[in-house]
Design a protein around this motif. Sequence first.
Motif, PDB file in Angstrom:
ATOM      1  N   VAL A  15      37.785 -11.302 -11.627  1.00  0.00           N
ATOM      2  CA  VAL A  15      37.383 -10.598 -12.851  1.00  0.00           C
ATOM      3  C   VAL A  15      36.066 -11.182 -13.328  1.00  0.00           C
ATOM      4  CG1 VAL A  15      37.996 -10.116 -15.250  1.00  0.00           C
ATOM      5  CG2 VAL A  15      39.757 -10.090 -13.480  1.00  0.00           C
ATOM      6  N   GLU A  16      35.169 -10.300 -13.752  1.00  0.00           N
ATOM      7  CA  GLU A  16      33.871 -10.737 -14.256  1.00  0.00           C
ATOM      8  C   GLU A  16      33.586 -10.031 -15.580  1.00  0.00           C
ATOM      9  OE1 GLU A  16      29.174 -10.807 -12.882  1.00  0.00           O
ATOM     10  OE2 GLU A  16      30.711 -10.430 -11.398  1.00  0.00           O
ATOM     11  N   ARG A  17      33.092 -10.782 -16.534  1.00  0.00           N
ATOM     12  CA  ARG A  17      32.658 -10.222 -17.817  1.00  0.00           C
ATOM     13  C   ARG A  17      31.161  -9.946 -17.679  1.00  0.00           C
ATOM     14  NH1 ARG A  17      35.362 -12.980 -21.191  1.00  0.00           N
ATOM     15  NH2 ARG A  17      36.523 -11.262 -22.089  1.00  0.00           N
ATOM     16  N   CYS A  18      30.771  -8.713 -17.921  1.00  0.00           N
ATOM     17  CA  CYS A  18      29.385  -8.290 -17.761  1.00  0.00           C
ATOM     18  C   CYS A  18      28.788  -7.948 -19.125  1.00  0.00           C
ATOM     19  CB  CYS A  18      29.307  -7.072 -16.851  1.00  0.00           C
ATOM     20  SG  CYS A  18      29.962  -7.351 -15.188  1.00  0.00           S
ATOM     21  N   TYR A  19      27.482  -8.140 -19.256  1.00  0.00           N
ATOM     22  CA  TYR A  19      26.777  -7.941 -20.516  1.00  0.00           C
ATOM     23  C   TYR A  19      25.828  -6.749 -20.434  1.00  0.00           C
ATOM     24  CZ  TYR A  19      23.280  -8.534 -24.129  1.00  0.00           C
ATOM     25  OH  TYR A  19      22.430  -8.307 -25.184  1.00  0.00           O
ATOM     26  N   SER A  20      25.742  -6.021 -21.527  1.00  0.00           N
ATOM     27  CA  SER A  20      24.731  -4.976 -21.684  1.00  0.00           C
ATOM     28  C   SER A  20      24.193  -5.040 -23.112  1.00  0.00           C
ATOM     29  CB  SER A  20      25.323  -3.591 -21.436  1.00  0.00           C
ATOM     30  OG  SER A  20      24.353  -2.583 -21.750  1.00  0.00           O
ATOM     31  N   PRO A  21      22.857  -4.945 -23.271  1.00  0.00           N
ATOM     32  CA  PRO A  21      22.283  -4.950 -24.609  1.00  0.00           C
ATOM     33  C   PRO A  21      22.395  -3.589 -25.303  1.00  0.00           C
ATOM     34  CG  PRO A  21      20.553  -4.684 -23.012  1.00  0.00           C
ATOM     35  CD  PRO A  21      21.837  -4.908 -22.241  1.00  0.00           C
ATOM     36  N   SER A  22      23.056  -2.649 -24.652  1.00  0.00           N
ATOM     37  CA  SER A  22      23.173  -1.290 -25.175  1.00  0.00           C
ATOM     38  C   SER A  22      24.548  -0.732 -24.823  1.00  0.00           C
ATOM     39  CB  SER A  22      22.082  -0.418 -24.546  1.00  0.00           C
ATOM     40  OG  SER A  22      22.315   0.946 -24.768  1.00  0.00           O
ATOM     41  N   LEU A  23      25.005   0.218 -25.607  1.00  0.00           N
ATOM     42  CA  LEU A  23      26.279   0.882 -25.330  1.00  0.00           C
ATOM     43  C   LEU A  23      26.160   1.945 -24.249  1.00  0.00           C
ATOM     44  CD1 LEU A  23      27.572   1.321 -29.007  1.00  0.00           C
ATOM     45  CD2 LEU A  23      27.999  -0.559 -27.416  1.00  0.00           C
ATOM     46  N   VAL A  24      24.997   2.083 -23.637  1.00  0.00           N
ATOM     47  CA  VAL A  24      24.781   3.101 -22.607  1.00  0.00           C
ATOM     48  C   VAL A  24      25.775   2.972 -21.451  1.00  0.00           C
ATOM     49  CG1 VAL A  24      23.038   1.816 -21.272  1.00  0.00           C
ATOM     50  CG2 VAL A  24      23.005   4.314 -21.282  1.00  0.00           C
ATOM     51  N   VAL A  25      26.317   1.797 -21.250  1.00  0.00           N
ATOM     52  CA  VAL A  25      27.306   1.580 -20.189  1.00  0.00           C
ATOM     53  C   VAL A  25      28.475   2.556 -20.338  1.00  0.00           C
ATOM     54  CG1 VAL A  25      28.990  -0.096 -19.312  1.00  0.00           C
ATOM     55  CG2 VAL A  25      26.643  -0.809 -19.784  1.00  0.00           C
ATOM     56  N   LYS A  26      28.809   2.886 -21.587  1.00  0.00           N
ATOM     57  CA  LYS A  26      29.923   3.800 -21.837  1.00  0.00           C
ATOM     58  C   LYS A  26      29.655   5.207 -21.313  1.00  0.00           C
ATOM     59  CE  LYS A  26      31.778   1.471 -25.889  1.00  0.00           C
ATOM     60  NZ  LYS A  26      32.172   1.617 -27.287  1.00  0.00           N
ATOM     61  N   GLU A  27      28.400   5.529 -21.066  1.00  0.00           N
ATOM     62  CA  GLU A  27      28.052   6.844 -20.518  1.00  0.00           C
ATOM     63  C   GLU A  27      28.196   6.879 -18.997  1.00  0.00           C
ATOM     64  OE1 GLU A  27      24.145   7.900 -21.937  1.00  0.00           O
ATOM     65  OE2 GLU A  27      24.663   7.322 -23.985  1.00  0.00           O
ATOM     66  N   HIS A  28      28.346   5.715 -18.374  1.00  0.00           N
ATOM     67  CA  HIS A  28      28.357   5.638 -16.914  1.00  0.00           C
ATOM     68  C   HIS A  28      29.668   5.128 -16.326  1.00  0.00           C
ATOM     69  CE1 HIS A  28      24.116   6.647 -16.702  1.00  0.00           C
ATOM     70  NE2 HIS A  28      24.018   5.973 -17.830  1.00  0.00           N
ATOM     71  N   PHE A  29      30.507   4.518 -17.153  1.00  0.00           N
ATOM     72  CA  PHE A  29      31.794   4.001 -16.702  1.00  0.00           C
ATOM     73  C   PHE A  29      32.885   4.390 -17.685  1.00  0.00           C
ATOM     74  CE2 PHE A  29      28.857   0.670 -15.013  1.00  0.00           C
ATOM     75  CZ  PHE A  29      29.088   0.881 -13.673  1.00  0.00           C
ATOM     76  N   SER A  30      34.112   4.408 -17.196  1.00  0.00           N
ATOM     77  CA  SER A  30      35.280   4.640 -18.046  1.00  0.00           C
ATOM     78  C   SER A  30      36.271   3.506 -17.823  1.00  0.00           C
ATOM     79  CB  SER A  30      35.966   5.961 -17.689  1.00  0.00           C
ATOM     80  OG  SER A  30      35.109   7.042 -17.929  1.00  0.00           O
ATOM     81  N   PRO A  31      36.781   2.911 -18.900  1.00  0.00           N
ATOM     82  CA  PRO A  31      37.775   1.858 -18.727  1.00  0.00           C
ATOM     83  C   PRO A  31      39.014   2.402 -18.028  1.00  0.00           C
ATOM     84  CG  PRO A  31      37.161   2.115 -21.053  1.00  0.00           C
ATOM     85  CD  PRO A  31      36.488   3.198 -20.289  1.00  0.00           C
ATOM     86  N   GLY A  32      39.545   1.602 -17.126  1.00  0.00           N
ATOM     87  CA  GLY A  32      40.724   2.010 -16.377  1.00  0.00           C
ATOM     88  C   GLY A  32      40.402   2.734 -15.078  1.00  0.00           C
TER      89      GLY A  32
END
Length: 94
Positions: A15-32
């Motif tokens: 497991v790795e905790r990854c960082y993003s300075p923006s919420l844009v990650v939510k537009e490209h991935f979905s939890p689960g």
Amino acid sequence: MPEMTFLIRWPDGAVERCYSPSLVVKEHFSPGENYPVGDFLDRARTALTIASARVEAIYGRPCSLALAQLARIEQGARRFPDPAARVAVEAFED
């Protein structure tokens, strides 16, 4: 600018905790969801490049933390050359 972390699980279970300075990650991935390593890598490149560009637009320079995170993801992905290997996005942490 809102920042976030997201948890991923590599194909070997790490497991790795990854960082993003923006919420844009939510537009490209979905939890689960889980993604083939190549697709995960493409999505991560897109999201973190956009995030870094957003920082640059505000502060005049790219986000070194986003680019370093992308480099770690790229390095991690090289461990899994099997195209069937999958990366799980476990959670978003705002």
